[in-house]
Design an enzyme around this catalytic site. Structure first.
Site, mmCIF file in Angstrom:
data_model
loop_
_atom_site.group_PDB
_atom_site.id
_atom_site.type_symbol
_atom_site.label_atom_id
_atom_site.label_comp_id
_atom_site.label_asym_id
_atom_site.label_seq_id
_atom_site.Cartn_x
_atom_site.Cartn_y
_atom_site.Cartn_z
ATOM 1 N N GLU A 186 -2.464 58.924 70.654
ATOM 2 C CA GLU A 186 -2.635 57.507 70.962
ATOM 3 C C GLU A 186 -1.404 57.006 71.724
ATOM 4 O O GLU A 186 -1.181 55.813 71.839
ATOM 5 C CB GLU A 186 -2.854 56.688 69.695
ATOM 6 C CG GLU A 186 -1.752 56.775 68.664
ATOM 7 C CD GLU A 186 -1.995 55.848 67.495
ATOM 8 O OE1 GLU A 186 -1.993 54.629 67.727
ATOM 9 O OE2 GLU A 186 -2.185 56.338 66.365
ATOM 10 N N CYS A 219 -4.776 57.168 64.732
ATOM 11 C CA CYS A 219 -4.290 58.398 64.067
ATOM 12 C C CYS A 219 -5.400 59.366 63.699
ATOM 13 O O CYS A 219 -5.139 60.439 63.167
ATOM 14 C CB CYS A 219 -3.543 58.031 62.787
ATOM 15 S SG CYS A 219 -2.160 56.954 63.061
ATOM 16 N N HIS A 247 -3.642 60.922 55.377
ATOM 17 C CA HIS A 247 -2.885 60.440 56.537
ATOM 18 C C HIS A 247 -1.650 59.718 56.003
ATOM 19 O O HIS A 247 -1.753 58.895 55.093
ATOM 20 C CB HIS A 247 -3.747 59.495 57.390
ATOM 21 C CG HIS A 247 -2.916 58.729 58.374
ATOM 22 N ND1 HIS A 247 -2.067 59.359 59.270
ATOM 23 C CD2 HIS A 247 -2.753 57.390 58.573
ATOM 24 C CE1 HIS A 247 -1.441 58.451 59.986
ATOM 25 N NE2 HIS A 247 -1.832 57.253 59.580
HETATM 26 P P1 HMG Z 1 7.199 45.291 54.432
HETATM 27 O O1 HMG Z 1 6.915 43.862 54.523
HETATM 28 O O2 HMG Z 1 8.407 45.789 55.109
HETATM 29 O O3 HMG Z 1 7.413 45.841 53.001
HETATM 30 O O4 HMG Z 1 5.906 46.035 54.988
HETATM 31 P P2 HMG Z 1 7.042 45.269 51.544
HETATM 32 O O5 HMG Z 1 7.814 44.061 51.263
HETATM 33 O O6 HMG Z 1 5.555 45.248 51.331
HETATM 34 O O7 HMG Z 1 7.667 46.470 50.708
HETATM 35 C C1 HMG Z 1 7.142 47.741 50.807
HETATM 36 C C2 HMG Z 1 7.183 48.354 49.408
HETATM 37 O O8 HMG Z 1 8.553 48.506 49.046
HETATM 38 C C3 HMG Z 1 6.536 47.480 48.343
HETATM 39 O O9 HMG Z 1 5.887 48.352 47.443
HETATM 40 C C4 HMG Z 1 7.713 46.836 47.664
HETATM 41 O O10 HMG Z 1 7.470 46.459 46.320
HETATM 42 C C5 HMG Z 1 8.728 47.956 47.748
HETATM 43 P P3 HMG Z 1 4.308 48.150 47.108
HETATM 44 O O11 HMG Z 1 4.181 46.791 46.545
HETATM 45 O O12 HMG Z 1 3.612 48.270 48.439
HETATM 46 O O13 HMG Z 1 4.001 49.269 46.194
HETATM 47 N N1 HMG Z 1 10.124 47.491 47.621
HETATM 48 C C6 HMG Z 1 11.057 48.149 46.921
HETATM 49 N N2 HMG Z 1 10.991 49.295 46.180
HETATM 50 C C7 HMG Z 1 12.147 49.701 45.571
HETATM 51 N N3 HMG Z 1 13.331 49.039 45.682
HETATM 52 C C8 HMG Z 1 13.430 47.919 46.418
HETATM 53 C C9 HMG Z 1 12.264 47.418 47.067
HETATM 54 N N4 HMG Z 1 11.998 46.358 47.865
HETATM 55 C C10 HMG Z 1 10.695 46.420 48.200
HETATM 56 N N5 HMG Z 1 14.600 47.278 46.509
HETATM 57 C C11 HMG Z 1 4.458 47.741 55.756
HETATM 58 C C12 HMG Z 1 5.485 47.350 54.690
HETATM 59 C C13 HMG Z 1 3.930 49.120 55.431
HETATM 60 C C14 HMG Z 1 3.319 46.737 55.766
HETATM 61 C C15 HMG Z 1 5.173 47.751 57.150
HETATM 62 O O14 HMG Z 1 6.164 48.736 57.141
HETATM 63 C C16 HMG Z 1 4.231 47.982 58.313
HETATM 64 O O15 HMG Z 1 3.632 47.052 58.835
HETATM 65 N N6 HMG Z 1 4.083 49.281 58.765
HETATM 66 C C17 HMG Z 1 3.203 49.634 59.872
HETATM 67 C C18 HMG Z 1 1.727 49.643 59.468
HETATM 68 C C19 HMG Z 1 1.369 50.769 58.528
HETATM 69 O O16 HMG Z 1 2.069 51.754 58.404
HETATM 70 N N7 HMG Z 1 0.186 50.655 57.877
HETATM 71 C C20 HMG Z 1 -0.296 51.674 56.997
HETATM 72 C C21 HMG Z 1 -1.827 51.721 56.905
HETATM 73 S S1 HMG Z 1 -2.597 51.732 58.514
HETATM 74 C C22 HMG Z 1 -2.372 53.368 59.065
HETATM 75 O O17 HMG Z 1 -2.013 54.224 58.320
HETATM 76 C C23 HMG Z 1 -2.632 53.634 60.512
HETATM 77 C C24 HMG Z 1 -1.384 53.823 61.368
HETATM 78 O O18 HMG Z 1 -0.832 55.107 61.127
HETATM 79 C C25 HMG Z 1 -1.726 53.630 62.867
HETATM 80 C C26 HMG Z 1 -2.869 54.445 63.456
HETATM 81 O O19 HMG Z 1 -3.896 54.704 62.854
HETATM 82 O O20 HMG Z 1 -2.730 54.768 64.638
HETATM 83 C C27 HMG Z 1 -0.308 52.804 61.032
#
Ligand code: HMG
Length: 391
Positions: A79, A111, A233
């Site tokens: 992609e 992906c 994935h």
């Molecule tokens: P964010 O806002 O940075 O993170 O977004 P958050 O505040 O949700 O925190 C992440 C986790 O860390 C949470 O755990 C927190 O509790 C934890 P959860 O509630 O999810 O279990 N946390 C901590 N843990 C320990 N100690 C601490 C601490 N602080 C917080 N101190 C997000 C996270 C993944 C949304 C962001 O990084 C993002 O937008 N990433 C890109 C999109 C993505 O990867 N999506 C995944 C599904 S879609 C997919 O897989 C397709 C893709 O590969 C693309 C394609 O298909 O081509 C992306």
């Protein structure tokens, strides 16, 4: 006759940034990345690396004089397209010295596309068992500095040789698919970073998993307890763990922490160090499992869930072949990851801001990659790929 994956090899850049370095720079608790996302490091491409150089480098160990002529098709999943018309696979076809009767095409669905390529490859091999299909998945994940997605970037490529009577895993014909038009993650043609509704994307991922599993069951697939291991994935390792918990609950299974770790843990090792490699990520996870699991998995079934935003999901299964360990490339892969160079935040940011010229002319790029192939420049809008002589 069984059909499946006969050989796998991966490549990732020689450069990476420790996520603790990113956390320090942004004043974030490093545990958020290490525990919250399950990630340790993130691979960063050199300026003279792209999906072609990474894909060719991944495939190089898999292709030799004994099997080159039997490759009837090269399917290139990505992609991170470099051209609206010409397939990235055609460049790789030349770099690998494949025959002129080999068909080549590029596939796209975020992906997911490598899984479509594997399924198509199995169908082609079933029809012409004397031929093999080379599937290459290669991607660079970019969200942008200071964005929530930044810690989930990465890059990498994987090459899989699909053959009759494979040495590594047989791919089962039963499969469960789910597709829906959603805007969880996308990259318009005029942008070089992805747009993403992060939290929503994780919800859609899990919905696609449930629906794909349901369809897999309707298709006569195996039940949860038939599987020894599961690969998902992996945009980040924690996503795979969340997915496995969700699938277990969907199937009414409860499990100890030990069993949970046994079923998924070995598949997460490489991805924790590479980050998201989009289309390559699921198969780098499968490779990580085959190369690092403490048990001999011969005869065991592994469930695989492929997800591509937008979205398409697919659940399918493989059976590990007896004696698969004899064909492992583990040492080369571990050496690759261990010999990488760590970047400071400033070095990483400088690389991130590097732009490929969009104007006509003679543009030459600095020699930076230690891989076998490099993007030497852009001349008259043509990409110039060369061999570095590295092994
Ligand atoms: P964010 O806002 O940075 O993170 O977004 P958050 O505040 O949700 O925190 C992440 C986790 O860390 C949470 O755990 C927190 O509790 C934890 P959860 O509630 O999810 O279990 N946390 C901590 N843990 C320990 N100690 C601490 C601490 N602080 C917080 N101190 C997000 C996270 C993944 C949304 C962001 O990084 C993002 O937008 N990433 C890109 C999109 C993505 O990867 N999506 C995944 C599904 S879609 C997919 O897989 C397709 C893709 O590969 C693309 C394609 O298909 O081509 C992306």
């Amino acid at each position: 006759m069984s059909v499946g994956i006969d050989d796998i090899s991966f490549y990732s850049s020689s450069l990476y940034i420790p996520l603790a370095e990113l956390a320090t720079r942004y004043g974030i608790d490093p545990e958020k990345y290490r525990v919250g996302l399950g990630q340790e490091e993130m691979a960063i491409p050199a300026v003279d690396e792209d999906i072609v150089t990474m894909g060719a480098s991944a495939a190089w160990p898999v292709i030799d004089d004994d099997n080159r002529d039997s490759v009837g098709t090269l399917l290139f999943a990505t992609e991170t397209g470099i051209d609206q018309s010409k397939s990235a696979g055609v460049y790789v076809h030349r770099l690998l010295g494949l025959g002129s009767n080999c068909r080549v095409v590029e596939l796209k669905q975020a992906c997911y596309s490598a899984t479509a390529a594997i399924q198509m490859a199995c169908a082609l091999v079933a029809r012409q068992p004397e031929k093999s299909v080379l599937v290459i998945a290669s991607d660079i994940a970019r969200y942008g500095l200071g964005t929530p997605g930044e810690a989930t970037q990465g890059c990498g490529a994987v090459a899989l040789l699909v053959k009759a009577n494979p040495r590594l895993v047989e791919v089962h014909p039963e499969t469960g698919c789910y597709s829906e038009d959603v805007m969880d993650f996308w990259r318009p043609n005029y942008m070089d970073t992805a747009l993403v509704d992060g939290k929503y994307s994780t919800i859609v991922y899990l919905k696609a998993l449930r629906q794909s599993w349901k369809h897999y069951q309707q298709a006569g697939g195996k039940v949860f307890s038939d599987f020894s291991r599961f690969c998902y994935h992996l945009p980040f390792a924690k996503m795979g763990e969340k997915a496995h918990r969700k699938l277990a609950v969907t199937c009414g299974e409860s499990m100890s922490d030990e069993l949970f770790a046994e079923q998924t843990g070995s598949g997460l090792i490489y991805n924790r160090k590479i980050g998201n490699s989009y289309s390559a990520s699921l198969y780098i996870g499968l490779l990580s499992m085959l190369e690092n699991d403490s048990e001999d998995l011969s005869g065991r079934h592994i469930g695989l869930f492929s997800y591509g935003s937008g979205c398409v999901g697919e659940f399918f299964a493989v059976t590990v072949q007896p004696g698969y360990r004899a064909y492992s490339r583990r040492q080369a892969h571990v050496d690759r990851l261990e010999s990488r160079q760590a970047l400071s935040y400033d070095e990483y940011a400088l690389l991130f801001e590097h732009q490929y010229p969009r104007v006509d002319g003679e543009h030459d790029f600095p020699e930076m990659t230690d891989g076998r192939f490099r993007l030497a420049g852009l001349h008259d809008h043509k990409r110039i790929y060369t061999e570095t002589g590295a092994r």
